[in-house]
Design a protein around this motif. Structure first.
Motif, PDB file in Angstrom:
ATOM      1  N   UNK A 126       0.822  -1.213   0.000  1.00 54.12           N
ATOM      2  CA  UNK A 126       0.000   0.000   0.000  1.00 54.12           C
ATOM      3  C   UNK A 126       0.859   1.268   0.000  1.00 54.12           C
ATOM      4  N   UNK A 127       1.883   1.223  -0.857  1.00 57.29           N
ATOM      5  CA  UNK A 127       2.785   2.359  -1.037  1.00 57.29           C
ATOM      6  C   UNK A 127       2.660   2.814  -2.483  1.00 57.29           C
ATOM      7  N   UNK A 128       2.480   4.102  -2.693  1.00 62.16           N
ATOM      8  CA  UNK A 128       2.314   4.607  -4.058  1.00 62.16           C
ATOM      9  C   UNK A 128       3.577   5.286  -4.593  1.00 62.16           C
ATOM     10  N   UNK A 129       4.520   5.613  -3.735  1.00 62.54           N
ATOM     11  CA  UNK A 129       5.746   6.279  -4.181  1.00 62.54           C
ATOM     12  C   UNK A 129       6.877   5.259  -4.338  1.00 62.54           C
ATOM     13  N   UNK A 130       7.987   5.713  -4.898  1.00 61.73           N
ATOM     14  CA  UNK A 130       9.099   4.808  -5.199  1.00 61.73           C
ATOM     15  C   UNK A 130      10.269   4.951  -4.225  1.00 61.73           C
ATOM     16  N   UNK A 131      10.084   5.674  -3.146  1.00 67.31           N
ATOM     17  CA  UNK A 131      11.180   5.948  -2.210  1.00 67.31           C
ATOM     18  C   UNK A 131      11.803   4.681  -1.626  1.00 67.31           C
ATOM     19  N   UNK A 132      11.015   3.633  -1.473  1.00 69.34           N
ATOM     20  CA  UNK A 132      11.495   2.413  -0.838  1.00 69.34           C
ATOM     21  C   UNK A 132      11.765   1.283  -1.824  1.00 69.34           C
ATOM     22  N   UNK A 133      11.834   1.599  -3.112  1.00 60.24           N
ATOM     23  CA  UNK A 133      12.003   0.549  -4.120  1.00 60.24           C
ATOM     24  C   UNK A 133      13.297  -0.245  -3.936  1.00 60.24           C
ATOM     25  N   UNK A 134      14.370   0.396  -3.498  1.00 63.98           N
ATOM     26  CA  UNK A 134      15.627  -0.334  -3.286  1.00 63.98           C
ATOM     27  C   UNK A 134      15.455  -1.368  -2.176  1.00 63.98           C
ATOM     28  N   UNK A 135      14.809  -0.984  -1.086  1.00 63.05           N
ATOM     29  CA  UNK A 135      14.572  -1.920   0.015  1.00 63.05           C
ATOM     30  C   UNK A 135      13.637  -3.041  -0.427  1.00 63.05           C
ATOM     31  N   UNK A 136      12.599  -2.688  -1.164  1.00 59.08           N
ATOM     32  CA  UNK A 136      11.650  -3.698  -1.652  1.00 59.08           C
ATOM     33  C   UNK A 136      12.353  -4.679  -2.581  1.00 59.08           C
TER      34      UNK A 136
END
Length: 99
Positions: free
Chosen positions: A17-27
């Protein structure tokens, strides 16, 4: 290990339920860790890398949901779900390596 597609990261991000890409590296790192754990569990590499396989995707999502973030009250629930799915995959001839 095959590259993790941007679409797969997007799909997992939606489950978080995240719409931004700030955590894409962690994901992305967590997806890779889930895939590595499934491989260590004896799941076929071709299955682990198949981003369209519903059971593999569900297992990876549970892993990511368990490990994502610092304050996660539901972590244990998702960790248990991941382990249960992994056990089911390990019992299926379709998903395990030939001995």
């Amino acid at each position: 290990m095959a590259n993790i597609s941007k679409q797969f990261v997007y799909d997992v991000r939606r489950y978080l339920r995240i719409s931004h890409t700030h955590f894409d590296a962690e994901i992305t790192d967590l997806i890779g860790a889930a895939q590595a754990d499934l491989l260590l569990g004896g799941i076929k590499a071709a299955k682990v890398e198949d981003e369209s396989d519903a059971l593999i995707k569900r297992a990876i999502v549970c892993y990511v949901k368990a490990e994502f973030g610092l304050d996660n009250a539901d972590a244990e629930k998702y960790r248990d779900s991941y382990e249960m799915l992994k056990r089911h995959l390990q019992l299926s001839n379709e998903y395990i390596e030939e001995a």
